[in-house]
Design a protein around this motif. Structure first.
Motif, PDB file in Angstrom:
ATOM      1  N   THR A 125      37.698  51.550  47.909  1.00 38.35           N
ATOM      2  CA  THR A 125      36.274  51.323  48.127  1.00 38.35           C
ATOM      3  C   THR A 125      35.760  50.222  47.217  1.00 38.35           C
ATOM      4  O   THR A 125      36.078  50.160  46.028  1.00 38.35           O
ATOM      5  N   GLY A 126      34.948  49.328  47.789  1.00 39.59           N
ATOM      6  CA  GLY A 126      34.392  48.220  47.037  1.00 39.59           C
ATOM      7  C   GLY A 126      33.323  48.659  46.065  1.00 39.59           C
ATOM      8  O   GLY A 126      32.927  49.831  46.007  1.00 39.59           O
ATOM      9  N   TYR A 127      32.835  47.689  45.310  1.00 37.33           N
ATOM     10  CA  TYR A 127      31.833  47.962  44.294  1.00 37.33           C
ATOM     11  C   TYR A 127      30.612  48.638  44.913  1.00 37.33           C
ATOM     12  O   TYR A 127      30.086  48.209  45.933  1.00 37.33           O
ATOM     13  N   ARG A 128      30.187  49.720  44.263  1.00 34.77           N
ATOM     14  CA  ARG A 128      29.041  50.508  44.712  1.00 34.77           C
ATOM     15  C   ARG A 128      29.169  50.928  46.178  1.00 34.77           C
ATOM     16  O   ARG A 128      28.212  50.854  46.946  1.00 34.77           O
ATOM     17  N   ASP A 129      30.391  51.325  46.548  1.00 40.19           N
ATOM     18  CA  ASP A 129      30.666  51.859  47.880  1.00 40.19           C
ATOM     19  C   ASP A 129      30.380  50.847  48.983  1.00 40.19           C
ATOM     20  O   ASP A 129      30.101  51.220  50.136  1.00 40.19           O
ATOM     21  N   ARG A 130      30.487  49.582  48.661  1.00 38.05           N
ATOM     22  CA  ARG A 130      30.272  48.521  49.651  1.00 38.05           C
ATOM     23  C   ARG A 130      31.607  48.071  50.205  1.00 38.05           C
ATOM     24  O   ARG A 130      32.360  47.377  49.540  1.00 38.05           O
ATOM     25  N   GLY A 131      31.925  48.458  51.439  1.00 37.41           N
ATOM     26  CA  GLY A 131      33.157  47.998  52.060  1.00 37.41           C
ATOM     27  C   GLY A 131      34.385  48.324  51.247  1.00 37.41           C
ATOM     28  O   GLY A 131      34.547  49.448  50.754  1.00 37.41           O
ATOM     29  N   CYS A 132      35.236  47.322  51.044  1.00 39.53           N
ATOM     30  CA  CYS A 132      36.482  47.533  50.294  1.00 39.53           C
ATOM     31  C   CYS A 132      36.779  46.323  49.436  1.00 39.53           C
ATOM     32  O   CYS A 132      36.238  45.231  49.632  1.00 39.53           O
ATOM     33  N   TYR A 133      37.659  46.536  48.460  1.00 39.57           N
ATOM     34  CA  TYR A 133      38.234  45.416  47.729  1.00 39.57           C
ATOM     35  C   TYR A 133      39.309  44.777  48.600  1.00 39.57           C
ATOM     36  O   TYR A 133      40.144  45.472  49.184  1.00 39.57           O
ATOM     37  N   MET A 134      39.284  43.459  48.665  1.00 38.17           N
ATOM     38  CA  MET A 134      40.233  42.733  49.516  1.00 38.17           C
ATOM     39  C   MET A 134      41.493  42.401  48.732  1.00 38.17           C
ATOM     40  O   MET A 134      41.444  42.038  47.550  1.00 38.17           O
ATOM     41  N   SER A 135      42.623  42.495  49.401  1.00 42.27           N
ATOM     42  CA  SER A 135      43.921  42.283  48.765  1.00 42.27           C
ATOM     43  C   SER A 135      44.222  40.798  48.626  1.00 42.27           C
ATOM     44  O   SER A 135      44.259  40.063  49.618  1.00 42.27           O
ATOM     45  N   SER A 136      44.468  40.361  47.399  1.00 43.35           N
ATOM     46  CA  SER A 136      44.843  38.956  47.198  1.00 43.35           C
ATOM     47  C   SER A 136      46.203  38.665  47.824  1.00 43.35           C
ATOM     48  O   SER A 136      46.466  37.535  48.262  1.00 43.35           O
TER      49      SER A 136
END
Length: 665
Positions: free
Chosen positions: A374-385
């Motif tokens: 989960t991305g910062y503050r439940d925003r979407g997701c962290y993307m994989s480099s």
């Protein structure tokens, strides 16, 4: 407002290598080794003696206790025994340049050798089970008087300081990730007339645990050995110093140079000539009319000859006319961007999180449970480099994004998150990745932005491992206390993201809680560790959500610190801010500009305090190119009034004085 919210970096102030107080002067680094004939490592019983610059270290293989005897005859404990026995050591054997032994119980093979005046201890786990080692255990010598910690620009903290041992400081009891919460992968101690420095090249998988024991600060490095995480190797370089609070950073600079990992702003200017416009420039994000060509010309008319101007990625970026006006004024200009977050395009709360095709969710980092991270503050997701790196040769997602963002002619780029960490392990079968691979991927794509796109590249709170690819950063100048994030969440006091022309989060003056202000901006605790290591590699500034006028009570100290460290102040410009603060900005920039143009590509060669309470401090850059003395106190010192700084360039007949409180607004 479409920036990623700044408090994300409460968890990530990335740091480390890109590889698997009294009056004091900057220490001679360990690599400038003593000219005595080389001494061999000596093994006797379970003890290993290793020659150091300034003395000899003795490692007790039974406990990993390390003591040192200095050339002056003093004894110093560099590490207490490991916290928890590593096991029974096997027979110690000599090697060509050191000694080797094993701990069969834990599957560790250890080597100890002399390396450029340091004791280099390297460990490799050959076992199949994950395990941790708590070592070195430092600050245990009774003579230890101050702890040097690279939080932001850097701190030197008296080990018995009541505040820093208290719950308010939120230091004792903390577990600091060395790959993401320190700006440099090191720490150190002043101890009597000497000191100790500790450098961890294998920072990924290592934390620094800080405790208060009988009212004194101690530190223990904890390394997690894991095959799956790729952290089976652990290396610590221990050195004796002259006690200077910046000596550990000087040694780290030497280490980087020895290993070909020290960047050069001069070389970056040769490769991308626009980088030269960083010299003498203050930094500012612009809003509303300040983004227009007219707004830029208004700033230039104040006499401001150099600026870095940034803008967010919303619906109203700077247009080509404004960018041209900025370039004509001698300014750098560029967008904010981030490759770190992905959201459903039709629901994304910022353009930087909307990606084409099925990048969201296909490129999301996956946890061990198979679910997206989960991305910062439940925003979407962290993307994989790793997902991006695998796709980039044929699909050019990142290159296409960059070309679109700079189609207006922008010559700079601020890439959020990449240089700060946090680093991720990706469990996806389509794009598996270790944290070390994540770091390598980020370095590779930042290098492309600078080299292929010829952009003046900056990122957030740059970890030292990114110093070769960045020209500037926003954040590593700020020694953040966690109380800052709490203060920023109090929108009534701190301000929110409205009005659009001048969001309160940036423009509304605020007051830090006293304990937060003390931890971040009390100059008696501040030391330039980051500048000692990297001043001539990249330009370091404070966090963007802490512009100069945001914290009125800290303005004088922040201005003096900037001049002392030869680093730029940051501002926000929008609404009627130029009418209110323009003359002040112009006066401060006029003072700073010639100093930074002369010394911005020079190393910081000396730092010292000139009085007993550490309120008068001095720095020297290059071979005397620039000398700055700042008086943070209330009483005059040798003719320098309190709250003022004197700067002297080589060739100046008299110093140039700045008293920030007296600058006309």
């Amino acid at each position: 407002m479409h920036f990623t919210n700044p408090s994300r970096t409460a968890r990530a102030a990335a740091v480390a290598l890109a590889v698997t107080i009294p009056c004091v002067t900057l220490a001679t680094p360990a690599h400038a080794a003593d000219r005595r004939p080389a001494q061999a490592v000596r093994v006797h019983d379970r003890l290993v003696d290793v020659p150091l610059k300034g003395g000899t270290a003795t490692v007790d293989t039974a406990t990993l206790r390390v003591t040192a005897r200095t050339d002056a005859g003093e004894t110093l404990e560099l590490s207490a025994p490991a916290a928890g026995t590593p096991g029974k050591p096997g027979r110690v054997t000599t090697t060509a340049d050191g000694a080797r032994w094993t701990y069969g119980d834990s599957g560790l093979t250890v080597t100890a050798r002399a390396d450029q005046g340091r004791l280099l201890v390297s460990m490799r786990s050959t076992g199949t089970a994950d395990h941790t080692l708590k070592w070195p255990v430092t600050g245990t010598d009774p003579s230890s008087s101050a702890l040097q910690l690279p939080r932001g620009e850097g701190l030197s903290i008296p080990v018995a300081d009541t505040f820093w041992n208290s719950p308010e400081a939120q230091l004792a009891g903390s577990h600091v990730a060395m790959d993401s919460q320190l700006s440099l992968p090191l720490w150190g101690y002043t101890a009597g007339r000497a000191g100790a420095g500790y450098l961890v090249p294998t920072d990924i998988g290592t934390t620094l645990d800080i405790t208060s024991e009988r009212g004194r600060l101690r530190t223990t490095a904890v390394h997690a050995f894991s095959r799956a995480e790729g952290t089976t190797d652990y290396t610590v370089a221990l050195s004796l110093t002259d006690g200077s609070p910046v000596a550990p950073a000087a040694d780290y600079r030497a280490w980087l140079k020895e290993h070909g990992q020290l960047g050069s702003l001069k070389r970056k200017i040769e490769a991308v000539p626009a980088n030269r416009k960083l010299l003498g420039a203050f930094h500012a994000y612009v809003w509303g009319g300040a983004r227009t060509a007219e707004g830029v010309r208004k700033l230039r008319a104040l006499g401001v000859d150099r600026m870095w101007l940034g803008y967010d990625s919303g619906d109203n970026p700077m247009d080509a006319a404004a960018v041209t006006a900025a370039k004509d004024a001698g300014y750098l200009v560029g967008p904010y961007d981030s490759f770190a977050n992905g959201q459903e395009p039709e629901k994304s709360d910022t353009p930087t999180s909307a990606w084409p095709d099925r990048l969201y969710p296909d490129f999301c980092v996956q946890g061990a449970d198979g679910k997206p991270q989960t991305g910062y503050r439940d925003r979407g997701c962290y993307m994989s480099s790793e997902a991006f790196e695998k796709a980039e040769p044929t699909r050019h997602y990142l290159a296409d994004r960059t070309r679109a963002m700079t189609a207006n002619g922008a010559d700079s780029y601020f890439l959020d998150v990449d240089a700060a960490g946090e680093l991720f392990r990706d469990h996806s079968a389509a794009h598996p990745m270790t944290r070390a691979q994540d770091r390598a991927n980020r370095i590779a794509r930042m290098k492309r932005l600078a080299d292929a796109h010829k952009l003046v590249l900056g990122s957030e709170s740059a970890g030292a491992w990114s110093n070769q690819v960045l020209a500037y950063d926003h954040g590593s100048g700020t020694p953040v206390h966690d109380g800052l994030w709490k203060a920023e969440r109090e929108k009534e006091k701190w301000g929110g993201y409205t009005p659009e022309q001048a969001p309160g989060v940036f423009f509304k003056p605020a007051e830090l809680p006293p304990h937060v202000a003390k931890a971040m901006y009390d100059p008696t605790y501040r030391v330039p560790l980051y500048e000692t290591a990297l001043h001539d590699s990249l330009v370091n500034a404070e966090r963007w959500e802490l512009p100069y006028d945001k914290l009125p009570r800290q303005k004088t100290d922040r201005a003096l610190l900037a001049m002392l460290y030869n680093t730029p102040l940051n501002f926000v410009i929008g609404g009627d801010s130029l009418e209110r603060q323009g003359s002040e900005l112009a006066a401060l920039q006029k003072y700073f500009s010639p100093l930074h143009k002369a010394a911005g590509t020079e190393a910081m060669r000396d730092f010292r305090t000139l009085d007993g309470d550490r309120t008068v401090q001095r720095t020297v850059f290059g071979d005397g190119t620039l000398t700055v003395t700042a008086n943070f106190g209330t009483k005059a010192y040798d003719g320098l009034p309190g709250g003022c700084a004197d700067a002297k360039l080589k060739g100046d007949k008299k110093p140039r004085r700045l008293c920030p409180a007296d600058v006309n607004r």
